[in-house]
Design a protein around this motif. Structure first.
Motif, PDB file in Angstrom:
ATOM      1  N   PHE A 243       0.831  -1.214   0.000  1.00 42.66           N
ATOM      2  CA  PHE A 243       0.000   0.000   0.000  1.00 42.66           C
ATOM      3  C   PHE A 243       0.865   1.265   0.000  1.00 42.66           C
ATOM      4  O   PHE A 243       0.604   2.203  -0.745  1.00 42.66           O
ATOM      5  CB  PHE A 243      -0.922  -0.001   1.227  1.00 42.66           C
ATOM      6  N   ASN A 244       1.883   1.269   0.835  1.00 44.41           N
ATOM      7  CA  ASN A 244       2.674   2.492   1.018  1.00 44.41           C
ATOM      8  C   ASN A 244       3.702   2.716  -0.090  1.00 44.41           C
ATOM      9  O   ASN A 244       3.914   3.849  -0.530  1.00 44.41           O
ATOM     10  CB  ASN A 244       3.401   2.451   2.370  1.00 44.41           C
ATOM     11  N   LYS A 247       1.283   1.179  -4.102  1.00 45.61           N
ATOM     12  CA  LYS A 247      -0.040   1.721  -4.400  1.00 45.61           C
ATOM     13  C   LYS A 247      -0.216   3.181  -3.979  1.00 45.61           C
ATOM     14  O   LYS A 247      -1.205   3.809  -4.368  1.00 45.61           O
ATOM     15  CB  LYS A 247      -1.117   0.879  -3.694  1.00 45.61           C
ATOM     16  N   ASN A 248       0.719   3.655  -3.157  1.00 44.54           N
ATOM     17  CA  ASN A 248       0.612   5.027  -2.620  1.00 44.54           C
ATOM     18  C   ASN A 248      -0.719   5.243  -1.896  1.00 44.54           C
ATOM     19  O   ASN A 248      -1.377   6.288  -2.043  1.00 44.54           O
ATOM     20  CB  ASN A 248       0.778   6.060  -3.738  1.00 44.54           C
ATOM     21  N   LYS A 249      -1.098   4.241  -1.121  1.00 43.13           N
ATOM     22  CA  LYS A 249      -2.319   4.329  -0.325  1.00 43.13           C
ATOM     23  C   LYS A 249      -1.952   4.379   1.150  1.00 43.13           C
ATOM     24  O   LYS A 249      -0.975   3.746   1.578  1.00 43.13           O
ATOM     25  CB  LYS A 249      -3.206   3.090  -0.550  1.00 43.13           C
ATOM     26  N   PRO A 250      -2.718   5.085   1.956  1.00 44.90           N
ATOM     27  CA  PRO A 250      -2.471   5.073   3.401  1.00 44.90           C
ATOM     28  C   PRO A 250      -2.995   3.785   4.032  1.00 44.90           C
ATOM     29  O   PRO A 250      -3.851   3.101   3.465  1.00 44.90           O
ATOM     30  CB  PRO A 250      -3.257   6.287   3.887  1.00 44.90           C
ATOM     31  N   TYR A 257     -10.463  -7.004   1.468  1.00 45.45           N
ATOM     32  CA  TYR A 257      -9.626  -6.682   0.306  1.00 45.45           C
ATOM     33  C   TYR A 257      -8.756  -7.883  -0.062  1.00 45.45           C
ATOM     34  O   TYR A 257      -8.636  -8.249  -1.241  1.00 45.45           O
ATOM     35  CB  TYR A 257      -8.760  -5.468   0.636  1.00 45.45           C
ATOM     36  N   ASN A 263      -7.104  -9.061  -5.832  1.00 44.46           N
ATOM     37  CA  ASN A 263      -6.325  -8.202  -4.931  1.00 44.46           C
ATOM     38  C   ASN A 263      -5.214  -8.975  -4.253  1.00 44.46           C
ATOM     39  O   ASN A 263      -4.103  -8.458  -4.053  1.00 44.46           O
ATOM     40  CB  ASN A 263      -7.236  -7.588  -3.866  1.00 44.46           C
ATOM     41  N   THR A 267      -1.332  -8.177  -4.640  1.00 45.20           N
ATOM     42  CA  THR A 267      -0.569  -7.738  -3.465  1.00 45.20           C
ATOM     43  C   THR A 267       0.643  -8.629  -3.235  1.00 45.20           C
ATOM     44  O   THR A 267       1.746  -8.130  -2.947  1.00 45.20           O
ATOM     45  CB  THR A 267      -1.465  -7.721  -2.213  1.00 45.20           C
TER      46      THR A 267
END
Length: 361
Positions: A243-244, A247-250, A257, A263, A267
């Protein structure tokens, strides 16, 4: 602290909440804690009915679904290719397993509606996950409700057995899956694996072998380590990194998910990308890098480096001074964790087997 106390209270309150186990929060601290609480919660309810000796719990290579107040159980052993449906109901010893057989045969390919952590019925929608992996008494695949009901009735009328257990008597049916049940599951995810391999610059055989090792292509796979799905992704470690860093997601991925096969494969593959291009980028020989990535997927980058030296820089230097065969020997004999030693051996064996099968097709 208040949230943790509330979850504990729900778990300890027993039957009043046995239809509604706690939800999994999204914080990294609580993800692993709550998957353990959910598994322990189901275990407590089931053991009360079945007893310690007859209790069976869901795992990486095993699907277990309890129904009917935890008195009826469907259990798929993906390694052995066997399905066991059993009930403790003395009043309706045919009705409950018949219903459980149908629920199992038609369970969806998407685990989102599986209700693994309760005794609620599975939501039957979409293409059945076991389609082609079980054939009825006429040798036909089971896709529709009428055929599942028909086969379930046949099994109950011809193959229902009993056995004494500590808590009374159990009625059960055993179903043998097709010889190619593993290949049937592999086919379901072929396109997802191909896409993930291209997306992250990985070989398809690596992803196939990891999934086979981690879950035997069981999308419902769970573990007490807090891992979910086909590639057994742990939200607070691999999931958080993906994610970090990719994906640049918090935050971190939720269990919902990661139970989604697309997914999950994405991942898991993205984490290999991180291992290859970030954590282990200084490994010079591509074969040594391959061995190190596989080992790190199971035991972490720290475990790989600790195999060679306590100091990370010296460890990397020593690793690069070795031939790939020496790196393999070190990781399979000197890794701090026994499981990681066996893991590398198993994945490489499956990779070789996969490539040999491809060449003979």
């Amino acid at each position: 602290m208040k949230k943790a106390f509330l979850i504990s209270a729900l778990l300890l309150s027993g039957c009043a909440y046995h239809k509604n186990p706690p939800e999994t929060p999204t914080s990294s601290h609580n993800q692993q804690q709550v998957i353990n609480q959910l598994l322990n919660y189901v275990a407590g309810q089931a053991k009360e009915k079945w007893g310690e000796d007859e209790f069976v719990q869901a795992g990486k290579h095993r699907y277990v679904k309890y129904l009917d107040g935890y008195r009826t159980r469907a259990h798929i052993d993906f390694d052995r290719g066997k399905i066991y449906v059993s009930t403790l109901s003395q009043r309706n010893p045919k009705e409950h397993p018949q219903k459980a057989i149908v629920q199992t045969l038609l369970m969806p390919a998407d685990p989102e509606h599986a209700e693994l952590f309760s005794d609620k019925e599975v939501v039957l929608k979409g293409k059945p996950f076991l389609l082609g992996q079980v054939l009825d008494h006429d040798g036909k695949p089971i896709e529709w409700q009428w055929r599942a009901n028909r086969y379930a009735n046949h099994l109950i009328n011809t193959q229902l057995n009993t056995k004494p257990i500590k808590n009374g008597k159990a009625y059960y049916v055993e179903i043998t899956m097709t010889k190619d049940h593993l290949q049937q599951r592999e086919y379901q995810y072929a396109e997802l694996i191909q896409n993930a391999a291209k997306r992250y610059g990985l070989s398809e055989d690596l992803i196939y072998s990891i999934i086979k090792t981690e879950s035997s292509f069981n999308p419902y796979a769970v573990s007490h380590a807090g891992a979910y799905g086909l590639m057994q992704v742990i939200p607070k470690t691999a999931g958080a990194d993906v994610f970090n860093l990719v994906k640049n997601k918090p935050g971190i991925p939720t269990k919902e998910y990661l139970f989604d096969p697309a997914n999950n494969i994405d991942t898991g593959a993205a984490y290999f990308y991180i291992l290859k291009n970030r954590y282990l980028r200084d490994v010079k020989h591509p074969t040594s890098l391959h061995f190190s990535m596989i080992s790190a997927y199971n035991g972490g980058t720290g475990g790989v480096l600790a195999t060679f030296d306590k100091d990370r820089k010296r460890a990397m230097t020593k690793l690069n001074q070795m031939a790939p065969k020496q790196v393999y020997t070190a990781l399979t004999t000197q890794h701090p964790k026994d499981e990681a030693r066996r893991y590398l051996q198993k994945v490489l064996y499956f990779q070789k087997d996969f490539n040999e099968n491809v060449l003979t097709k």
